[in-house]
Design a protein around this motif. Structure first.
Motif, PDB file in Angstrom:
ATOM      1  N   ARG A   1      15.369  38.236 -36.064  1.00  0.00           N
ATOM      2  CA  ARG A   1      14.708  36.889 -36.509  1.00  0.00           C
ATOM      3  C   ARG A   1      13.774  36.813 -36.670  1.00  0.00           C
ATOM      4  O   ARG A   1      12.518  37.042 -36.657  1.00  0.00           O
ATOM      5  CB  ARG A   1      15.469  36.165 -35.037  1.00  0.00           C
ATOM      6  CG  ARG A   1      17.131  36.300 -34.620  1.00  0.00           C
ATOM      7  CD  ARG A   1      16.889  35.391 -33.859  1.00  0.00           C
ATOM      8  NE  ARG A   1      18.003  35.505 -32.854  1.00  0.00           N
ATOM      9  CZ  ARG A   1      18.170  35.398 -31.593  1.00  0.00           C
ATOM     10  NH1 ARG A   1      17.150  36.042 -31.012  1.00  0.00           N
ATOM     11  NH2 ARG A   1      19.357  35.878 -31.043  1.00  0.00           N
TER      12      ARG A   1
ATOM     13  N   LEU B   1       9.971  36.625 -35.430  1.00  0.00           N
ATOM     14  CA  LEU B   1       9.973  36.406 -34.140  1.00  0.00           C
ATOM     15  C   LEU B   1       8.797  37.018 -33.256  1.00  0.00           C
ATOM     16  O   LEU B   1       9.206  38.128 -33.206  1.00  0.00           O
ATOM     17  CB  LEU B   1      11.430  35.726 -33.421  1.00  0.00           C
ATOM     18  CG  LEU B   1      12.308  34.174 -33.179  1.00  0.00           C
ATOM     19  CD1 LEU B   1      11.470  33.761 -34.507  1.00  0.00           C
ATOM     20  CD2 LEU B   1      13.416  34.243 -32.566  1.00  0.00           C
TER      21      LEU B   1
ATOM     22  N   ARG C   1      15.112  32.342 -27.663  1.00  0.00           N
ATOM     23  CA  ARG C   1      15.996  32.164 -28.726  1.00  0.00           C
ATOM     24  C   ARG C   1      17.804  32.899 -27.639  1.00  0.00           C
ATOM     25  O   ARG C   1      18.535  32.497 -28.165  1.00  0.00           O
ATOM     26  CB  ARG C   1      15.939  32.693 -29.711  1.00  0.00           C
ATOM     27  CG  ARG C   1      17.272  32.275 -31.427  1.00  0.00           C
ATOM     28  CD  ARG C   1      17.472  30.999 -31.308  1.00  0.00           C
ATOM     29  NE  ARG C   1      18.393  30.622 -31.839  1.00  0.00           N
ATOM     30  CZ  ARG C   1      19.033  28.611 -32.018  1.00  0.00           C
ATOM     31  NH1 ARG C   1      18.625  28.353 -31.771  1.00  0.00           N
ATOM     32  NH2 ARG C   1      19.309  29.033 -33.480  1.00  0.00           N
TER      33      ARG C   1
ATOM     34  N   GLU D   1      18.996  30.474 -25.137  1.00  0.00           N
ATOM     35  CA  GLU D   1      19.898  29.663 -26.085  1.00  0.00           C
ATOM     36  C   GLU D   1      20.680  29.860 -26.653  1.00  0.00           C
ATOM     37  O   GLU D   1      21.861  28.815 -26.394  1.00  0.00           O
ATOM     38  CB  GLU D   1      18.797  29.311 -26.992  1.00  0.00           C
ATOM     39  CG  GLU D   1      17.128  28.103 -27.115  1.00  0.00           C
ATOM     40  CD  GLU D   1      16.869  27.769 -28.034  1.00  0.00           C
ATOM     41  OE1 GLU D   1      15.707  27.126 -27.678  1.00  0.00           O
ATOM     42  OE2 GLU D   1      16.650  28.278 -29.330  1.00  0.00           O
ATOM     43  N   GLU D   2      21.345  30.631 -26.955  1.00  0.00           N
ATOM     44  CA  GLU D   2      22.147  31.256 -27.796  1.00  0.00           C
ATOM     45  C   GLU D   2      23.387  31.143 -26.409  1.00  0.00           C
ATOM     46  O   GLU D   2      24.741  31.403 -27.215  1.00  0.00           O
ATOM     47  CB  GLU D   2      22.173  32.657 -28.776  1.00  0.00           C
ATOM     48  CG  GLU D   2      21.359  31.903 -30.054  1.00  0.00           C
ATOM     49  CD  GLU D   2      21.183  32.600 -30.560  1.00  0.00           C
ATOM     50  OE1 GLU D   2      21.374  33.631 -31.140  1.00  0.00           O
ATOM     51  OE2 GLU D   2      20.902  32.187 -32.124  1.00  0.00           O
TER      52      GLU D   2
ATOM     53  N   TRP E   1      24.211  28.284 -25.133  1.00  0.00           N
ATOM     54  CA  TRP E   1      25.412  27.166 -26.111  1.00  0.00           C
ATOM     55  C   TRP E   1      26.818  28.192 -25.881  1.00  0.00           C
ATOM     56  O   TRP E   1      28.038  27.451 -25.592  1.00  0.00           O
ATOM     57  CB  TRP E   1      25.122  27.210 -27.403  1.00  0.00           C
ATOM     58  CG  TRP E   1      25.520  26.632 -28.224  1.00  0.00           C
ATOM     59  CD1 TRP E   1      26.134  27.550 -29.166  1.00  0.00           C
ATOM     60  CD2 TRP E   1      25.362  25.714 -28.400  1.00  0.00           C
ATOM     61  NE1 TRP E   1      27.282  27.130 -30.419  1.00  0.00           N
ATOM     62  CE2 TRP E   1      26.409  25.760 -29.997  1.00  0.00           C
ATOM     63  CE3 TRP E   1      25.650  24.438 -28.700  1.00  0.00           C
ATOM     64  CZ2 TRP E   1      27.441  24.080 -30.009  1.00  0.00           C
ATOM     65  CZ3 TRP E   1      25.895  23.332 -28.714  1.00  0.00           C
ATOM     66  CH2 TRP E   1      26.957  23.156 -29.514  1.00  0.00           C
TER      67      TRP E   1
END
Lengths: 98, 202
Positions: free
Chosen positions: A3, A14, A22, A25-26, A29
């Motif tokens: 990413r 990144l 990340r 986080e994803e 989600w």
């Protein structure tokens, strides 16, 4: 696939630590998809109930059809199966207003 | 043609100006262009030079169905997560005219939270190549060491459905430390394209 982020207009890859953050986080989600769908369903249900709240005033006579409609709205979240997906929740059919 | 009329209310039939001072200014500072970007960060330019900053979102397109969020930093962008209390409501209207509602969304507000702050309510549509979010965010006096830092935002986006959604988010970062960086990202996936322009208001 790596990413990239934009920092002050510069494209920066990144770091491994940022990639892991990340990913987390994803994943969180994605895991919350059904909860968000249920929250949306309740919000829409509450709005529909508010639209007909005035029928419950003491100087208004509520028809049986309206009583049934409002009860069906209140019961709607409980009709969602435990194993339902977020897509299933989004596809729930709301009762028709009389 | 020379200036016919110039007073505190209107300028009429002017073709050119010389210099005008003392009327304030909107200063373009920077543009961030998304290109399959996991986030857009701005760590320079948020200073005491301006009392107010405006961030303009132009057609940010998500790679996945997701929501636009932002947070700020008091350490130059080393970390993003300043405690904030916010509100969030939206108006939405289906393209098929099936539903039009105004809703306060308790799932999108914050009460003293360091989480990223929602700027869109329901998932933006990623599958349609012409779907996007546009709007703006005002951040007031981020360099203040006396007051909390207020923001207001208004965005409009194509939500997965499809339907139009006009989102209002506002609140304050509950800190008297200077805010000196800001980051925008989606709840999941990359920002495929679009720009965020940063302006300072003198």
């Amino acid at each position: 696939m790596p990413r990239y982020k934009m920092v002050n207009g510069e494209r920066v890859q990144l770091t491994a630590e940022e990639e892991a953050a990340r990913d987390a986080e994803e994943a969180a989600w994605e895991a919350g998809a059904k909860d968000r769908a249920m929250a949306n369903l309740r919000t829409k249900r509450n709005n529909l109930l508010k639209e007909t709240d005035y029928y419950a005033l003491s100087d208004v006579t509520m028809t049986d059809a309206m009583t049934t409609y409002r009860q069906e709205l209140r019961d709607l979240p409980g009709t969602v199966a435990d194993d339902a997906t977020a897509a299933d929740v989004d596809a729930v059919t709301f009762p028709t207003k009389p | 043609m020379s200036i016919i009329k110039l007073n505190n209310r209107a300028v009429k039939d002017a073709t050119a100006f010389g210099s005008i001072t003392g009327l304030g200014n909107l200063v373009f500072i920077s543009r961030s262009t998304a290109s399959s970007s996991s986030s857009l960060s701005i760590t320079s330019g948020l200073t005491s030079t301006h009392k107010e900053y405006i961030f303009v979102f132009n057609n940010l397109h998500p790679a996945s169905n997701s929501n636009l969020q932002f947070q700020t930093s008091t350490n130059g962008g080393s970390s993003y997560g300043v405690t904030a209390t916010t509100t969030f409501f939206y108006a939405s209207h289906q393209e098929n005219d099936g539903e039009a509602i105004v809703t306060y969304n308790t799932g999108r507000d914050h009460a003293q939270s360091t989480d990223f702050i929602y700027l869109t309510g329901d998932n933006m549509e990623a599958s349609a190549s012409d779907a996007s979010v546009s709007g703006y965010l005002h951040l007031f006096e981020p360099s203040s060491t006396t007051f909390v830092k207020h923001y207001i935002s208004n965005t409009d986006h194509v939500a997965d459905g499809p339907y139009q959604q006009n989102n209002y988010s506002a609140g304050y970062f509950n800190t008297t430390s200077a805010i000196n960086a800001i980051q925008f990202k989606l709840t999941t996936g990359n920002i495929d394209s679009g720009t965020i322009d940063m302006y300072g208001v003198l």
